[in-house]
Design a protein around this motif. Structure first.
Motif, PDB file in Angstrom:
ATOM      1  N   ARG A   1      -8.323   3.396  -3.279  1.00  0.00           N
ATOM      2  CA  ARG A   1      -7.594   2.379  -4.053  1.00  0.00           C
ATOM      3  C   ARG A   1      -8.531   1.394  -4.727  1.00  0.00           C
ATOM      4  NH1 ARG A   1      -3.862  -1.646  -0.662  1.00  0.00           N
ATOM      5  NH2 ARG A   1      -5.941  -2.072   0.180  1.00  0.00           N
TER       6      ARG A   1
ATOM      7  N   LEU B   1      -1.838   1.395   7.706  1.00  0.00           N
ATOM      8  CA  LEU B   1      -1.620   2.834   7.621  1.00  0.00           C
ATOM      9  C   LEU B   1      -1.453   3.439   9.011  1.00  0.00           C
ATOM     10  CD1 LEU B   1      -1.413   5.272   5.746  1.00  0.00           C
ATOM     11  CD2 LEU B   1      -3.893   5.573   5.989  1.00  0.00           C
TER      12      LEU B   1
ATOM     13  N   MET C   1      -6.310  -0.273   6.995  1.00  0.00           N
ATOM     14  CA  MET C   1      -6.318   0.811   7.970  1.00  0.00           C
ATOM     15  C   MET C   1      -5.301   0.569   9.079  1.00  0.00           C
ATOM     16  SD  MET C   1     -10.439   1.512   8.199  1.00  0.00           S
ATOM     17  CE  MET C   1     -10.272   2.843   9.374  1.00  0.00           C
TER      18      MET C   1
ATOM     19  N   ARG D   1     -12.961   5.995   0.547  1.00  0.00           N
ATOM     20  CA  ARG D   1     -13.813   4.880   0.115  1.00  0.00           C
ATOM     21  C   ARG D   1     -15.187   5.367  -0.323  1.00  0.00           C
ATOM     22  NH1 ARG D   1     -12.190  -0.263   2.017  1.00  0.00           N
ATOM     23  NH2 ARG D   1     -14.354  -0.928   2.303  1.00  0.00           N
TER      24      ARG D   1
ATOM     25  N   ALA E   1     -15.842   3.510   7.941  1.00  0.00           N
ATOM     26  CA  ALA E   1     -15.338   2.370   7.174  1.00  0.00           C
ATOM     27  C   ALA E   1     -16.144   1.106   7.427  1.00  0.00           C
ATOM     28  CB  ALA E   1     -13.871   2.117   7.520  1.00  0.00           C
TER      29      ALA E   1
ATOM     30  N   VAL F   1      -9.087   7.532   5.018  1.00  0.00           N
ATOM     31  CA  VAL F   1      -9.402   6.262   4.355  1.00  0.00           C
ATOM     32  C   VAL F   1     -10.912   6.132   4.136  1.00  0.00           C
ATOM     33  CG1 VAL F   1      -9.394   3.753   4.623  1.00  0.00           C
ATOM     34  CG2 VAL F   1      -7.365   5.069   5.220  1.00  0.00           C
TER      35      VAL F   1
ATOM     36  N   GLY G   1      -4.417   8.929   3.978  1.00  0.00           N
ATOM     37  CA  GLY G   1      -5.529   8.003   4.134  1.00  0.00           C
ATOM     38  C   GLY G   1      -6.471   8.033   2.951  1.00  0.00           C
TER      39      GLY G   1
ATOM     40  N   SER H   1       0.850  -1.192   0.000  1.00  0.00           N
ATOM     41  CA  SER H   1       0.000   0.000   0.000  1.00  0.00           C
ATOM     42  C   SER H   1       0.887   1.245   0.000  1.00  0.00           C
ATOM     43  CB  SER H   1      -0.921  -0.012   1.227  1.00  0.00           C
ATOM     44  OG  SER H   1      -0.160   0.182   2.416  1.00  0.00           O
TER      45      SER H   1
ATOM     46  N   ALA I   1     -11.808  -3.665   5.434  1.00  0.00           N
ATOM     47  CA  ALA I   1     -11.070  -2.406   5.534  1.00  0.00           C
ATOM     48  C   ALA I   1     -10.005  -2.432   6.620  1.00  0.00           C
ATOM     49  CB  ALA I   1     -12.043  -1.260   5.808  1.00  0.00           C
TER      50      ALA I   1
ATOM     51  N   LEU J   1      -5.184   5.899   0.109  1.00  0.00           N
ATOM     52  CA  LEU J   1      -5.423   4.477   0.346  1.00  0.00           C
ATOM     53  C   LEU J   1      -6.899   4.139   0.208  1.00  0.00           C
ATOM     54  CD1 LEU J   1      -4.304   1.726   1.203  1.00  0.00           C
ATOM     55  CD2 LEU J   1      -4.621   2.428   3.584  1.00  0.00           C
ATOM     56  N   GLY J   2      -7.774   5.033   0.687  1.00  0.00           N
ATOM     57  CA  GLY J   2      -9.200   4.746   0.656  1.00  0.00           C
ATOM     58  C   GLY J   2      -9.776   4.635  -0.751  1.00  0.00           C
TER      59      GLY J   2
ATOM     60  N   TRP K   1      -7.311   7.533   9.343  1.00  0.00           N
ATOM     61  CA  TRP K   1      -8.455   6.650   9.189  1.00  0.00           C
ATOM     62  C   TRP K   1      -9.675   7.393   8.651  1.00  0.00           C
ATOM     63  CZ3 TRP K   1      -8.426   2.940  14.039  1.00  0.00           C
ATOM     64  CH2 TRP K   1      -7.323   2.095  13.926  1.00  0.00           C
TER      65      TRP K   1
END
Length: 449
Positions: free
Chosen positions: A68, A96, A93, A149, A222, A145, A62, A12, A89, A65-66, A142
């Motif tokens: 992705r 990270l 998380m 998402r 998440a 992230v 974050g 990641s 998730a 990554l979210g 977080w």
């Protein structure tokens, strides 16, 4: 799950976030070295203020990554599995969060090593701020992230970073320095005035509430898409921000408190006794000879002191003139203000500070309105032409024209018979001990008998 976290740590963006936060943290700490100079409690201010920039960066990391799953078009595949959304998730998380925490703690550990290598004070309480800030940074990552998402636009990471900065600084500017809205900025507005000040309990609690709110909001966002869950996340986020704004108190009294352990006296071996506060105990080897030289100079006067201690303020905010008033020291004790030269890291002008005003400059009366007469007395006692005192706020206290005035005063004093010289310097010391604002009449012989 451990294997999944390891995979996420490698594949990641966690390594990139670690390097970025580490670089910003190191640069922020190193750029302020002249301020903290190996002092642990002042370093706490630097680390706490660095979060002003680190938190928006964690948000952006974050968000990267979210988004992705949608960016790689794997979201439909992931949603087709039978595992709950939070289980899918959690590995990313966690990875990270470990990366963010490691980056901040590495900077703190390296700073603590620098302080410890110089033998300086390293109090346990100084670790409370960085540990709480880890929670803030992990929570921000977080939340990033979770937002990533929900919205996978490539504009999201920079927008979140900018929003984090604007929300802090903009709210603080709108509220003003005396408003609780000033607490919205994680950049601490008032640096500590003394090396004994540590982050207050109220400030630490406000940041702890913010960190807990961010962590809980990120987890809830998440975990699912239902409206109750999102409402809980919004409530957690609002509660964290409210805690930051309402628990903390604006102004130095709400940000700082005195650390009793840092203020305790540590004394050098031998006599006469020389004592400094624990936060400056590592400077004792270089302070002691100079302080004793100042005591030997004061021994020319009747009823001379036999002990020297560093002066320590009893309240927050040394720039407030009222805070310079303090109880008189014990009989036979002279106080001196310890200043550290930012260029050399050494205690500056210790003997001169001990001899100022015949040992009475820090006697409990606050700052005298007359700076020249105490300096003339110090130069006479130390058998020098003048004194040059380093002041960390304004550089050298005495300008060139003041230096000439001190030299002329010393020459005129030494032109008198020896008993008269001693009488006048003693009269100046006694006048300073009575807190008289004008000391020159005592030195020139114009004082009332």
């Amino acid at each position: 799950m451990i294997r999944q976290v390891r995979v996420e740590l490698r594949r990641s963006n966690a390594p990139v976030v670690t390097v970025l936060l580490l670089a910003v943290g190191v640069l922020g700490t190193a750029s302020m070295y002249r301020f903290w100079q190996g002092q642990w409690l002042r370093l706490g201010y630097v680390h706490a203020s660095d979060v002003f920039l680190l938190m928006p960066l964690a948000l952006a990391g974050g968000a990267v990554l979210g988004r992705r799953d949608r960016r790689t078009r794997a979201d439909e595949l992931m949603n087709s599995t039978g595992r709950p959304r939070w289980q899918r998730a959690l590995p990313a998380m966690t990875a990270l969060g470990v990366a963010v925490a490691a980056a901040h703690l590495l900077v703190v550990a390296a700073s603590a090593a620098v302080v410890a290598s110089g033998g300086a004070y390293l109090g346990v309480r100084g670790f409370a701020g960085p540990l709480i800030d880890v929670l803030v940074l992990v929570g921000a990552a977080w939340v990033g992230v979770a937002v990533g998402r929900l919205w996978s636009s490539p504009l999201l990471p920079p927008l979140l970073a900018a929003a984090g900065l604007v929300a802090q600084e903009g709210t603080a500017m709108l509220g003003g320095s005396d408003s609780r809205l000033a607490n919205a900025s994680l950049m601490i507005s008032w640096p500590p005035d003394t090396p004994w000040e540590t982050l207050s309990d109220r400030l630490l609690l406000s940041r702890l509430v913010l960190g807990a709110g961010l962590v809980l909001a990120g987890l809830l966002l998440a975990a699912g898409r239902s409206w109750p869950v999102r409402a809980g996340a919004a409530a957690s986020l609002a509660g964290g921000v409210a805690g930051l704004l309402l628990i903390g108190v604006p102004g130095p009294a709400g940000i700082w408190q005195l650390d009793p352990e840092a203020r305790r006296y540590v004394c050098a071996d031998g006599t006469p006794q020389v004592c400094v506060t624990a936060v400056n105990a590592h400077l004792l080897p270089q302070i002691t000879p100079e302080a004793r030289r100042g005591l030997r100079a004061l021994a020319k006067l009747p009823d001379a002191p036999t002990r020297v201690v560093e002066v320590r303020l009893d309240t927050i905010g040394s720039n407030d003139s009222e805070q310079w008033h303090r109880p008189k020291p014990a009989p036979g004790t002279v106080q001196f203000l310890l200043e550290v030269d930012p260029d050399t890291g050494r205690a500056a002008d210790v003997a001169e500070r001990v001899a100022l005003g015949g040992g009475t400059t820090w006697y409990g009366c606050g700052r005298s309105g007359d700076d020249i007469a105490p300096a003339i007395a110090a130069a006479w006692l130390l058998d020098t032409e003048t004194v040059r005192l380093w002041n960390s706020w304004s550089g050298y206290r005495y300008a060139d024209e003041q230096q000439d005035e001190i030299r002329n005063g010393v020459r005129q004093l030494r032109a008198l018979p020896a008993p008269e010289q001693l009488r006048r310097v003693t009269a100046l010391r006694d006048a300073a001990a009575r807190c008289e604002p004008d000391l020159m009449p005592a030195l020139t012989g114009r004082a009332a008998p």
